[in-house]
Design a protein around this motif. Structure first.
Motif, PDB file in Angstrom:
ATOM      1  N   GLU A   1       0.816  -1.207   0.000  1.00  0.00           N
ATOM      2  CA  GLU A   1       0.000   0.000   0.000  1.00  0.00           C
ATOM      3  C   GLU A   1       0.857   1.267   0.000  1.00  0.00           C
ATOM      4  OE1 GLU A   1      -2.854  -0.238   3.164  1.00  0.00           O
ATOM      5  OE2 GLU A   1      -3.652  -2.142   2.441  1.00  0.00           O
ATOM      6  N   GLY A   2       1.931   1.253  -0.782  1.00  0.00           N
ATOM      7  CA  GLY A   2       2.787   2.426  -0.920  1.00  0.00           C
ATOM      8  C   GLY A   2       3.779   2.634   0.211  1.00  0.00           C
ATOM      9  N   LEU A   3       3.844   1.714   1.155  1.00  0.00           N
ATOM     10  CA  LEU A   3       4.771   1.829   2.279  1.00  0.00           C
ATOM     11  C   LEU A   3       5.724   0.638   2.303  1.00  0.00           C
ATOM     12  CD1 LEU A   3       2.217   2.826   5.057  1.00  0.00           C
ATOM     13  CD2 LEU A   3       3.731   4.347   3.786  1.00  0.00           C
ATOM     14  N   PHE A   4       6.918   0.857   2.841  1.00  0.00           N
ATOM     15  CA  PHE A   4       7.886  -0.222   2.975  1.00  0.00           C
ATOM     16  C   PHE A   4       7.798  -0.827   4.364  1.00  0.00           C
ATOM     17  CE2 PHE A   4       9.895   2.529  -0.253  1.00  0.00           C
ATOM     18  CZ  PHE A   4      10.002   1.600  -1.277  1.00  0.00           C
ATOM     19  N   HIS A   5       7.970  -2.154   4.431  1.00  0.00           N
ATOM     20  CA  HIS A   5       7.950  -2.885   5.691  1.00  0.00           C
ATOM     21  C   HIS A   5       9.028  -3.956   5.650  1.00  0.00           C
ATOM     22  CE1 HIS A   5       3.975  -1.232   6.665  1.00  0.00           C
ATOM     23  NE2 HIS A   5       3.658  -1.482   5.411  1.00  0.00           N
ATOM     24  N   VAL A   6       9.534  -4.351   6.837  1.00  0.00           N
ATOM     25  CA  VAL A   6      10.484  -5.443   6.953  1.00  0.00           C
ATOM     26  C   VAL A   6       9.844  -6.509   7.828  1.00  0.00           C
ATOM     27  CG1 VAL A   6      12.733  -6.128   7.861  1.00  0.00           C
ATOM     28  CG2 VAL A   6      12.493  -3.963   6.642  1.00  0.00           C
ATOM     29  N   TYR A   7       9.813  -7.744   7.314  1.00  0.00           N
ATOM     30  CA  TYR A   7       9.208  -8.863   8.043  1.00  0.00           C
ATOM     31  C   TYR A   7      10.140 -10.072   8.021  1.00  0.00           C
ATOM     32  CZ  TYR A   7       4.556  -6.695   7.805  1.00  0.00           C
ATOM     33  OH  TYR A   7       3.481  -5.854   7.941  1.00  0.00           O
ATOM     34  N   PRO A   8      10.133 -10.853   9.099  1.00  0.00           N
ATOM     35  CA  PRO A   8      10.800 -12.156   9.040  1.00  0.00           C
ATOM     36  C   PRO A   8       9.908 -13.119   8.264  1.00  0.00           C
ATOM     37  CG  PRO A   8       9.766 -11.880  11.169  1.00  0.00           C
ATOM     38  CD  PRO A   8       9.576 -10.584  10.417  1.00  0.00           C
ATOM     39  N   LYS A   9      10.428 -14.285   7.959  1.00  0.00           N
ATOM     40  CA  LYS A   9       9.660 -15.262   7.183  1.00  0.00           C
ATOM     41  C   LYS A   9       8.318 -15.572   7.841  1.00  0.00           C
ATOM     42  CE  LYS A   9       9.817 -19.784   5.104  1.00  0.00           C
ATOM     43  NZ  LYS A   9      10.547 -21.021   4.888  1.00  0.00           N
ATOM     44  N   GLU A  10       8.318 -15.720   9.170  1.00  0.00           N
ATOM     45  CA  GLU A  10       7.076 -16.052   9.871  1.00  0.00           C
ATOM     46  C   GLU A  10       6.028 -14.949   9.704  1.00  0.00           C
ATOM     47  OE1 GLU A  10      10.110 -15.820  11.629  1.00  0.00           O
ATOM     48  OE2 GLU A  10      10.548 -17.907  11.185  1.00  0.00           O
ATOM     49  N   GLY A  11       6.456 -13.709   9.687  1.00  0.00           N
ATOM     50  CA  GLY A  11       5.542 -12.592   9.489  1.00  0.00           C
ATOM     51  C   GLY A  11       4.991 -12.547   8.079  1.00  0.00           C
ATOM     52  N   MET A  12       5.831 -12.912   7.119  1.00  0.00           N
ATOM     53  CA  MET A  12       5.398 -12.911   5.717  1.00  0.00           C
ATOM     54  C   MET A  12       4.309 -13.951   5.480  1.00  0.00           C
ATOM     55  SD  MET A  12       6.978 -10.697   3.859  1.00  0.00           S
ATOM     56  CE  MET A  12       6.761 -11.369   2.243  1.00  0.00           C
ATOM     57  N   GLU A  13       4.419 -15.069   6.165  1.00  0.00           N
ATOM     58  CA  GLU A  13       3.450 -16.144   5.965  1.00  0.00           C
ATOM     59  C   GLU A  13       2.050 -15.749   6.427  1.00  0.00           C
ATOM     60  OE1 GLU A  13       5.402 -19.258   8.099  1.00  0.00           O
ATOM     61  OE2 GLU A  13       6.692 -19.766   6.393  1.00  0.00           O
ATOM     62  N   LYS A  14       1.935 -14.747   7.272  1.00  0.00           N
ATOM     63  CA  LYS A  14       0.633 -14.297   7.777  1.00  0.00           C
ATOM     64  C   LYS A  14      -0.044 -13.295   6.846  1.00  0.00           C
ATOM     65  CE  LYS A  14       2.104 -14.937  12.541  1.00  0.00           C
ATOM     66  NZ  LYS A  14       2.430 -14.281  13.800  1.00  0.00           N
ATOM     67  N   LEU A  15       0.700 -12.753   5.883  1.00  0.00           N
ATOM     68  CA  LEU A  15       0.152 -11.739   4.981  1.00  0.00           C
ATOM     69  C   LEU A  15      -0.546 -12.371   3.788  1.00  0.00           C
ATOM     70  CD1 LEU A  15       3.181  -9.277   4.844  1.00  0.00           C
ATOM     71  CD2 LEU A  15       1.109  -9.050   6.213  1.00  0.00           C
ATOM     72  N   ASN A  16      -1.536 -11.676   3.282  1.00  0.00           N
ATOM     73  CA  ASN A  16      -2.210 -12.093   2.056  1.00  0.00           C
ATOM     74  C   ASN A  16      -1.249 -11.847   0.892  1.00  0.00           C
ATOM     75  OD1 ASN A  16      -3.764 -12.363  -0.254  1.00  0.00           O
ATOM     76  ND2 ASN A  16      -5.489 -11.205   0.565  1.00  0.00           N
ATOM     77  N   PRO A  17      -0.902 -12.864   0.115  1.00  0.00           N
ATOM     78  CA  PRO A  17       0.081 -12.707  -0.968  1.00  0.00           C
ATOM     79  C   PRO A  17      -0.282 -11.663  -2.020  1.00  0.00           C
ATOM     80  CG  PRO A  17      -0.462 -15.022  -0.633  1.00  0.00           C
ATOM     81  CD  PRO A  17      -1.381 -14.226   0.223  1.00  0.00           C
ATOM     82  N   ASP A  18      -1.544 -11.350  -2.147  1.00  0.00           N
ATOM     83  CA  ASP A  18      -1.975 -10.386  -3.161  1.00  0.00           C
ATOM     84  C   ASP A  18      -1.864  -8.940  -2.696  1.00  0.00           C
ATOM     85  OD1 ASP A  18      -2.607 -12.486  -4.862  1.00  0.00           O
ATOM     86  OD2 ASP A  18      -4.666 -12.612  -4.116  1.00  0.00           O
ATOM     87  N   THR A  19      -1.393  -8.702  -1.461  1.00  0.00           N
ATOM     88  CA  THR A  19      -1.397  -7.347  -0.913  1.00  0.00           C
ATOM     89  C   THR A  19      -0.018  -6.702  -0.845  1.00  0.00           C
ATOM     90  OG1 THR A  19      -1.160  -8.129   1.374  1.00  0.00           O
ATOM     91  CG2 THR A  19      -3.412  -7.881   0.512  1.00  0.00           C
ATOM     92  N   TYR A  20       1.024  -7.378  -1.310  1.00  0.00           N
ATOM     93  CA  TYR A  20       2.366  -6.814  -1.186  1.00  0.00           C
ATOM     94  C   TYR A  20       3.265  -7.264  -2.341  1.00  0.00           C
ATOM     95  CZ  TYR A  20       3.665 -11.430   0.565  1.00  0.00           C
ATOM     96  OH  TYR A  20       3.861 -12.772   0.691  1.00  0.00           O
ATOM     97  N   THR A  21       4.378  -6.554  -2.477  1.00  0.00           N
ATOM     98  CA  THR A  21       5.403  -6.895  -3.445  1.00  0.00           C
ATOM     99  C   THR A  21       6.729  -7.033  -2.705  1.00  0.00           C
ATOM    100  OG1 THR A  21       4.288  -5.578  -5.125  1.00  0.00           O
ATOM    101  CG2 THR A  21       6.571  -6.160  -5.559  1.00  0.00           C
TER     102      THR A  21
END
Length: 70
Positions: A13-33
């Motif tokens: 959504e136009g913002l940068f974020h840093v996540y560990p692998k476990e955090g990435m797995e909780k996100l909807n794949p269609d909502t980020y790059t």
């Protein structure tokens, strides 16, 4: 013991974020790059800071151009 954790720099959504692998797995794949994957959190945060500085420079140049044209 080798640290095999990966840190993901993403744009969402136009913002940068840093996540560990476990955090990435909780996100909807269609909502980020994914911008890039790093071995350490520090590397990911450093790159995020660099990208934010580039965005700031672009906006500043754009504002200066508008001010110059008026």
């Amino acid at each position: 013991m080798k640290n095999t954790a990966h840190w993901y720099l993403i744009e969402q959504e136009g913002l940068f974020h840093v996540y560990p692998k476990e955090g990435m797995e909780k996100l909807n794949p269609d909502t980020y790059t994914i911008q890039k994957v790093f071995d350490t959190r520090r590397e990911a945060l450093t790159e995020m800071g660099r990208l934010i500085q580039l965005e700031i420079a672009d906006v500043k140049a754009h504002v200066n151009q508008i001010a110059k044209d008026t």
